[in-house]
Write a protein that holds these residues in place. Structure first.
Motif, PDB file in Angstrom:
ATOM      1  N   VAL A 395      -4.137  -1.173  -1.797  1.00 40.50           N
ATOM      2  CA  VAL A 395      -3.234  -1.903  -2.682  1.00 40.50           C
ATOM      3  C   VAL A 395      -3.987  -2.448  -3.881  1.00 40.50           C
ATOM      4  CG1 VAL A 395      -3.583  -4.051  -1.372  1.00 40.50           C
ATOM      5  CG2 VAL A 395      -1.608  -3.842  -2.873  1.00 40.50           C
ATOM      6  N   GLY A 396      -3.280  -2.606  -4.974  1.00 37.09           N
ATOM      7  CA  GLY A 396      -3.814  -3.365  -6.109  1.00 37.09           C
ATOM      8  C   GLY A 396      -4.014  -2.553  -7.359  1.00 37.09           C
ATOM      9  N   GLU A 397      -4.267  -1.273  -7.219  1.00 37.25           N
ATOM     10  CA  GLU A 397      -4.528  -0.423  -8.389  1.00 37.25           C
ATOM     11  C   GLU A 397      -4.410   1.030  -7.926  1.00 37.25           C
ATOM     12  OE1 GLU A 397      -8.761  -0.472  -9.308  1.00 37.25           O
ATOM     13  OE2 GLU A 397      -9.048  -1.566  -7.455  1.00 37.25           O
ATOM     14  N   VAL A 419      -2.012   4.727   3.669  1.00 39.01           N
ATOM     15  CA  VAL A 419      -0.831   4.294   2.922  1.00 39.01           C
ATOM     16  C   VAL A 419      -1.256   3.606   1.632  1.00 39.01           C
ATOM     17  CG1 VAL A 419       0.789   4.254   4.848  1.00 39.01           C
ATOM     18  CG2 VAL A 419      -0.577   2.226   4.419  1.00 39.01           C
ATOM     19  N   ASP A 420      -0.958   4.277   0.522  1.00 43.05           N
ATOM     20  CA  ASP A 420      -1.281   3.768  -0.819  1.00 43.05           C
ATOM     21  C   ASP A 420      -0.042   3.015  -1.279  1.00 43.05           C
ATOM     22  OD1 ASP A 420      -1.645   3.409  -3.527  1.00 43.05           O
ATOM     23  OD2 ASP A 420      -1.846   5.530  -3.999  1.00 43.05           O
ATOM     24  N   THR A 421      -0.079   1.699  -1.117  1.00 46.00           N
ATOM     25  CA  THR A 421       1.125   0.892  -1.302  1.00 46.00           C
ATOM     26  C   THR A 421       1.225   0.370  -2.729  1.00 46.00           C
ATOM     27  OG1 THR A 421      -0.001  -1.162  -0.642  1.00 46.00           O
ATOM     28  CG2 THR A 421       0.993   0.152   1.114  1.00 46.00           C
ATOM     29  N   GLN A 424       4.039  -5.266  -6.528  1.00 47.77           N
ATOM     30  CA  GLN A 424       3.598  -6.277  -7.501  1.00 47.77           C
ATOM     31  C   GLN A 424       3.929  -7.672  -6.984  1.00 47.77           C
ATOM     32  OE1 GLN A 424       6.445  -4.779 -10.563  1.00 47.77           O
ATOM     33  NE2 GLN A 424       4.595  -4.374 -11.749  1.00 47.77           N
ATOM     34  N   THR A 425       3.301  -8.670  -7.619  1.00 47.75           N
ATOM     35  CA  THR A 425       3.655 -10.057  -7.305  1.00 47.75           C
ATOM     36  C   THR A 425       5.170 -10.220  -7.394  1.00 47.75           C
ATOM     37  OG1 THR A 425       1.565 -10.763  -8.283  1.00 47.75           O
ATOM     38  CG2 THR A 425       3.236 -12.474  -7.952  1.00 47.75           C
ATOM     39  N   GLU A 426       5.741  -9.597  -8.410  1.00 48.30           N
ATOM     40  CA  GLU A 426       7.170  -9.731  -8.662  1.00 48.30           C
ATOM     41  C   GLU A 426       8.028  -9.089  -7.581  1.00 48.30           C
ATOM     42  OE1 GLU A 426       4.887  -8.696 -10.722  1.00 48.30           O
ATOM     43  OE2 GLU A 426       5.128  -9.563 -12.722  1.00 48.30           O
ATOM     44  N   GLY A 508       6.314  -2.645 -15.899  1.00 47.11           N
ATOM     45  CA  GLY A 508       5.097  -2.722 -16.717  1.00 47.11           C
ATOM     46  C   GLY A 508       4.131  -1.585 -16.418  1.00 47.11           C
ATOM     47  N   ASP A 509       4.463  -0.735 -15.459  1.00 49.25           N
ATOM     48  CA  ASP A 509       3.597   0.386 -15.102  1.00 49.25           C
ATOM     49  C   ASP A 509       4.135   1.706 -15.652  1.00 49.25           C
ATOM     50  OD1 ASP A 509       1.544  -0.847 -13.669  1.00 49.25           O
ATOM     51  OD2 ASP A 509       2.668  -0.827 -11.804  1.00 49.25           O
ATOM     52  N   GLY A 510       3.200   2.610 -15.907  1.00 49.36           N
ATOM     53  CA  GLY A 510       3.559   3.976 -16.219  1.00 49.36           C
ATOM     54  C   GLY A 510       3.516   4.795 -14.928  1.00 49.36           C
ATOM     55  N   GLY A 523      -0.857   3.394 -14.115  1.00 50.60           N
ATOM     56  CA  GLY A 523      -1.458   2.137 -14.563  1.00 50.60           C
ATOM     57  C   GLY A 523      -0.544   1.391 -15.518  1.00 50.60           C
ATOM     58  N   ARG A 524      -0.998   0.226 -15.959  1.00 47.35           N
ATOM     59  CA  ARG A 524      -0.160  -0.631 -16.797  1.00 47.35           C
ATOM     60  C   ARG A 524       0.046   0.006 -18.171  1.00 47.35           C
ATOM     61  NH1 ARG A 524       2.077  -5.004 -13.984  1.00 47.35           N
ATOM     62  NH2 ARG A 524       2.706  -5.609 -16.083  1.00 47.35           N
ATOM     63  N   VAL A 525       1.230  -0.167 -18.695  1.00 44.18           N
ATOM     64  CA  VAL A 525       1.487   0.297 -20.055  1.00 44.18           C
ATOM     65  C   VAL A 525       1.564  -0.888 -21.011  1.00 44.18           C
ATOM     66  CG1 VAL A 525       2.626   2.431 -19.374  1.00 44.18           C
ATOM     67  CG2 VAL A 525       3.988   0.353 -19.616  1.00 44.18           C
ATOM     68  N   LEU A 529      -4.476  -6.436 -17.726  1.00 48.29           N
ATOM     69  CA  LEU A 529      -5.678  -5.766 -17.220  1.00 48.29           C
ATOM     70  C   LEU A 529      -5.664  -5.782 -15.706  1.00 48.29           C
ATOM     71  CD1 LEU A 529      -8.266  -7.604 -19.483  1.00 48.29           C
ATOM     72  CD2 LEU A 529      -7.471  -5.256 -19.765  1.00 48.29           C
ATOM     73  N   ASN A 530      -6.279  -4.776 -15.121  1.00 44.36           N
ATOM     74  CA  ASN A 530      -6.409  -4.749 -13.671  1.00 44.36           C
ATOM     75  C   ASN A 530      -7.878  -4.466 -13.356  1.00 44.36           C
ATOM     76  OD1 ASN A 530      -6.306  -4.277 -10.908  1.00 44.36           O
ATOM     77  ND2 ASN A 530      -4.273  -3.334 -11.021  1.00 44.36           N
ATOM     78  N   VAL A 531      -8.631  -5.534 -13.145  1.00 37.08           N
ATOM     79  CA  VAL A 531     -10.071  -5.415 -12.926  1.00 37.08           C
ATOM     80  C   VAL A 531     -10.344  -5.674 -11.451  1.00 37.08           C
ATOM     81  CG1 VAL A 531     -12.349  -6.279 -13.587  1.00 37.08           C
ATOM     82  CG2 VAL A 531     -10.500  -6.245 -15.261  1.00 37.08           C
ATOM     83  N   HIS A 534      -7.737  -7.325  -9.637  1.00 40.02           N
ATOM     84  CA  HIS A 534      -7.320  -8.643 -10.121  1.00 40.02           C
ATOM     85  C   HIS A 534      -6.542  -8.477 -11.414  1.00 40.02           C
ATOM     86  CE1 HIS A 534     -10.880 -10.745  -7.908  1.00 40.02           C
ATOM     87  NE2 HIS A 534      -9.915 -10.382  -7.103  1.00 40.02           N
ATOM     88  N   ARG A 535      -5.383  -9.069 -11.422  1.00 46.95           N
ATOM     89  CA  ARG A 535      -4.503  -8.908 -12.563  1.00 46.95           C
ATOM     90  C   ARG A 535      -4.760 -10.024 -13.575  1.00 46.95           C
ATOM     91  NH1 ARG A 535       1.966  -8.541 -11.560  1.00 46.95           N
ATOM     92  NH2 ARG A 535       2.571  -9.128 -13.657  1.00 46.95           N
ATOM     93  N   MET A 536      -5.054  -9.656 -14.808  1.00 46.98           N
ATOM     94  CA  MET A 536      -5.351 -10.660 -15.833  1.00 46.98           C
ATOM     95  C   MET A 536      -4.754 -10.231 -17.166  1.00 46.98           C
ATOM     96  SD  MET A 536      -9.292 -11.519 -14.850  1.00 46.98           S
ATOM     97  CE  MET A 536      -9.792  -9.854 -14.536  1.00 46.98           C
TER      98      MET A 536
HETATM   99  C1  6R9 Z   1       0.255  -6.158  -5.003  1.00 49.99           C
HETATM  100  C2  6R9 Z   1      -0.413  -6.395  -6.300  1.00 49.99           C
HETATM  101  C3  6R9 Z   1       0.509  -5.498  -9.658  1.00 49.99           C
HETATM  102  C4  6R9 Z   1      -0.006  -4.317 -10.444  1.00 49.99           C
HETATM  103  C5  6R9 Z   1       1.007  -3.211 -10.580  1.00 49.99           C
HETATM  104  C6  6R9 Z   1       0.107  -1.996 -10.740  1.00 49.99           C
HETATM  105  C7  6R9 Z   1      -1.070  -2.304  -9.860  1.00 49.99           C
HETATM  106  C8  6R9 Z   1      -0.724  -2.375  -7.352  1.00 49.99           C
HETATM  107  C9  6R9 Z   1      -0.913  -0.281  -6.834  1.00 49.99           C
HETATM  108  C10 6R9 Z   1      -1.041  -0.410  -8.235  1.00 49.99           C
HETATM  109  C11 6R9 Z   1      -1.271   1.874  -8.443  1.00 49.99           C
HETATM  110  C12 6R9 Z   1      -1.003   1.035  -6.267  1.00 49.99           C
HETATM  111  N1  6R9 Z   1      -0.929  -1.728  -8.514  1.00 49.99           N
HETATM  112  N2  6R9 Z   1      -0.724  -1.517  -6.337  1.00 49.99           N
HETATM  113  N3  6R9 Z   1      -1.217   0.666  -9.027  1.00 49.99           N
HETATM  114  N4  6R9 Z   1      -1.181   2.074  -7.118  1.00 49.99           N
HETATM  115  N5  6R9 Z   1      -0.928   1.255  -4.951  1.00 49.99           N
HETATM  116  O1  6R9 Z   1      -1.448  -5.833  -6.568  1.00 49.99           O
HETATM  117  O2  6R9 Z   1       0.236  -7.259  -7.146  1.00 49.99           O
HETATM  118  O3  6R9 Z   1      -1.527  -8.483  -8.495  1.00 49.99           O
HETATM  119  O4  6R9 Z   1       0.917  -8.478  -9.145  1.00 49.99           O
HETATM  120  O5  6R9 Z   1      -0.512  -6.445  -9.431  1.00 49.99           O
HETATM  121  O6  6R9 Z   1      -1.110  -3.744  -9.759  1.00 49.99           O
HETATM  122  O7  6R9 Z   1      -0.312  -1.889 -12.075  1.00 49.99           O
HETATM  123  O8  6R9 Z   1       1.858  -3.429 -11.663  1.00 49.99           O
HETATM  124  P1  6R9 Z   1      -0.241  -7.748  -8.574  1.00 49.99           P
END
Ligand code: 6R9
Length: 658
Positions: A395-397, A419-421, A424-426, A508-510, A523-525, A529-531, A534-536
């Protein structure tokens, strides 16, 4: 739109399936398709049935969904609006009969083998004690408490204790700075802060209490600070009348505490997250829908079984920790592991050592950690017996196929579902993800939507696309777990998520959809940033930088980074006459750290003579992104620039980063 209660006899009660071994109802693709179709044809009916099986209601709801992606402009959508519950009764009280002595939380501390276990009975008692203590400190239903803690069981206890009282928690990640903490305390109007003396991470002490003191200096609103003692050998200042030790306040309190009954749509928590503009937004999740969504997705995605040892190694300060360490697993009566340390402490085999010692069956981490550990080769993994593993999550990116294969082959020994989940926070919980073991996988793809999720790809003209293609990812219909609003600013919620593509929630994602209907998140459009997962917001970096007197302007963009997913490239313009020396660079780094936190770091700081602006003064970030990505030959149309020579200077300067 109101739908009456749907009591479908063909949905097997979750408890029956528990006896059979799985709490998921989706074990193969025909079942997946059937559930997805039901969720589409009759969302209210489907989710009313699900929530009644998975959540303990004081008053069962008869109403499903009210509202849609258009009506959000007039006010939040609702799910289960006439239902009443307290989420801790689902997570704790109702588990006592069958699972009282089952371990609810296994805690693995910073030092390997520093382990604590709390059974459901013990967790229930501790949550009640904490709730009683918080009530004594003045916390009431609807009021907000900030939780600024490390990964200790008491952080989960604090969250649940707030929920027990119907109070709203807002967890702030322990890496955030005093300034970031103060902003959040103010924004949600917190009256209580719960923290600890120090956090522990890789043998380092994180001064959580000292940072809290700094954040609260001069703040009148916070009446009480509850302090858990993690390390008695560390001295921290305690402010008389405001600060209270956990062991003096919580431990002696009564282990009985009647749960405060809440409405389904009462807020459960506020969690701040970064967007493309402005300050972080406090997303509001509500009791009934959120708990339904996290319990459902946790059971279904991971194919949860009664005897699973489930480990999500995220931090509780992020949504993943909320949904998949605390609420989902506990609502499902699972054993949930909490990990205080980092994957490389004391050594790079820490995760695998932990899997073997705790016999973990489901392991959930971020691609960035997988990339770090894959770089060590298979040796550290092979040292340990990982035969207990059944399901691996990320999860996360986006996860690249190389990292995916390493996870699948080396860690999972080609035996485990990956499982590639995507979520988002939302979204509160998983939205696009494989379902173990049903969904056939494709490395790098988040595969297919959860039941209840109707993804739509929108092209550059704002039109929904049919079939394969690449566009902006939207979701067409509300689902129970979606955030309802932004704390104190519903207009910002509507503006951010529902106006770009009217009638849809915009993520917000492509995303790309292939010929099999599989989704590939690109990724985000936007300017998020996703470092390292971590979302910033780039705007947060820029605000910190331009607050420095010596800097005139700043523009921050992301660029591909082999380990962190994205790196942070900051272009800064010094004030006329100011020398861009090491002292100024150090000041810039310190400003970002002070304003956001230790997890926010600029990888490349580049002094530039000016930013590429159009004649109307708009910074062309596209150009800066291309240069940071190492593609200065692909800048596209630069004819609208006021001063094209700036671009040459920026390209020249960027060469030093290789
Ligand atoms: C749960 C979490 C959300 C953003 C999301 C996207 C990226 C999260 C991903 C992923 C590709 C995945 N993201 N999971 N991108 N594959 N499996 O991470 O929440 O911190 O709000 O971030 O993270 O860009 O829009 P949050």
């Amino acid at each position: 739109m109101t739908t009456a209660v749907d009591e479908r006899p063909d949905i097997i009660d979750v408890d029956d399936r528990v006896r059979e071994g799985s709490t998921s109802q989706i074990q193969d693709m025909p079942a997946y398709r059937e559930h997805w179709s039901r969720g589409e044809a009759d969302p209210s009916g489907y989710w009313l049935a699900q929530t009644k099986q998975r959540v303990h209601w004081r008053k069962a709801p008869t109403q499903g969904l009210e509202g849609d992606c258009w009506s959000v402009c007039d006010g939040p959508i609702t799910w289960f609006a006439d239902g009443e519950l307290n989420v801790t009764e689902s997570c704790l009280d109702r588990q006592l009969a069958k699972r009282g002595d089952k371990v609810a939380i296994v805690w693995e501390g910073d030092e390997p083998g520093d382990v604590r276990e709390l059974t459901y009975k013990e967790l229930h008692a501790e949550v009640c004690r904490c709730a009683n203590a918080l009530r004594e400190l003045g916390l009431k239903k609807g009021e907000r408490a900030i939780i600024y803690m490390g990964m200790v069981p008491e952080a989960a206890v604090a969250m649940l204790a707030c929920a027990r009282l119907g109070a709203v928690h807002s967890v702030v990640f322990g890496g955030f700075s005093a300034e970031a903490l103060r902003d959040r305390v103010r924004d949600c109007g917190a009256s209580v802060v719960i923290t600890q003396d120090v956090g522990k991470r890789g043998s380092k002490n994180i001064p959580l209490k000292a940072t809290t003191d700094q954040a609260l200096e001069g703040e009148a609103g916070v009446e009480a600070v509850l302090v858990y003692q993690r390390d008695a050998s560390v001295e921290v200042a305690m402010k008389a009348g405001r600060d209270h030790w956990w062991h003096e306040t919580v431990s002696p309190a009564s282990a009985e505490c009647e749960a405060v009954v809440c409405k389904a749509e009462d807020p459960l928590f506020v969690l701040y997250t970064s967007g493309s503009t402005g300050r972080p937004k406090g997303l509001v999740h509500t009791c009934g829908g959120y708990l339904t969504w996290t319990a459902y997705t946790h059971a279904v995605t991971f194919d949860l079984r009664e005897d699973d040892v489930y480990a999500c190694v995220a931090d509780i300060g992020w949504i993943t920790g909320h949904s998949y360490i605390v609420y989902g697993p506990l609502c499902n009566g699972a054993t949930s592991l909490m990990f205080e340390s980092v994957p490389t402490y004391p050594d790079v085999d820490r995760y695998w050592d932990m899997v073997a010692r705790h016999k973990i069956t489901i392991f959930y981490t971020a691609p960035t950690a997988i990339r770090v550990l894959a770089a060590q080769g298979p040796g550290p993994v092979r040292k340990h017996d990982l035969s207990s593993l059944r399901v691996l999550g990320t999860v996360g990116e986006p996860i690249d196929p190389v990292a995916w294969r390493w996870y699948y082959e080396v860690v999972g020994q080609e035996r485990c579902a990956v499982v590639d989940t995507w979520w988002q926070t939302e979204t509160g919980g998983h939205c696009i993800t494989p379902i173990a073991p049903a969904t056939p996988e494709k490395p790098g793809s988040a595969t297919l939507p959860m039941p209840g999720i109707m993804p739509v790809l929108v092209n550059e003209h704002g039109r929904p696309m049919v079939g394969p293609g690449e566009g902006r990812l939207c979701i067409a219909h509300p689902w129970p777990g979606m955030a309802r609003t932004v704390w104190g600013d519903h207009a910002r919620y509507v503006m951010t998520y529902f106006t770009t593509f009217p009638g849809f929630y915009f993520t917000g994602d492509g995303c790309r959809r292939d010929a099999d209907g599989y989704y590939w998140i690109t990724g985000r459009v936007d300017d998020v940033l996703n470092v390292s997962g971590h979302r910033m917001g780039t705007a947060e970096f820029e605000a910190a930088l331009i607050a420095i007197d010596e800097l005139a302007e700043a523009a921050v963009v992301g660029y591909p980074h082999a380990v962190k997913g994205q790196g942070v490239h900051a272009y800064v313009v010094a004030q006329p006459g100011v020398e861009a020396d090491d002292a100024l660079t150090a000041k810039a780094h310190e400003a970002v750290r002070g304003s956001i936190g230790a997890h926010a770091r600029i990888d490349r700081l580049q002094y530039v003579p000016g930013l590429p602006k159009t004649r109307s003064g708009k910074c062309m970030r596209r150009i800066l992104r291309k240069i940071a990505e190492g593609e200065p030959d692909k800048l596209g149309d630069v004819s609208t620039l006021a001063d094209p020579s700036v671009v040459d200077a920026i390209i020249e300067g960027a060469k030093s980063f290789g």
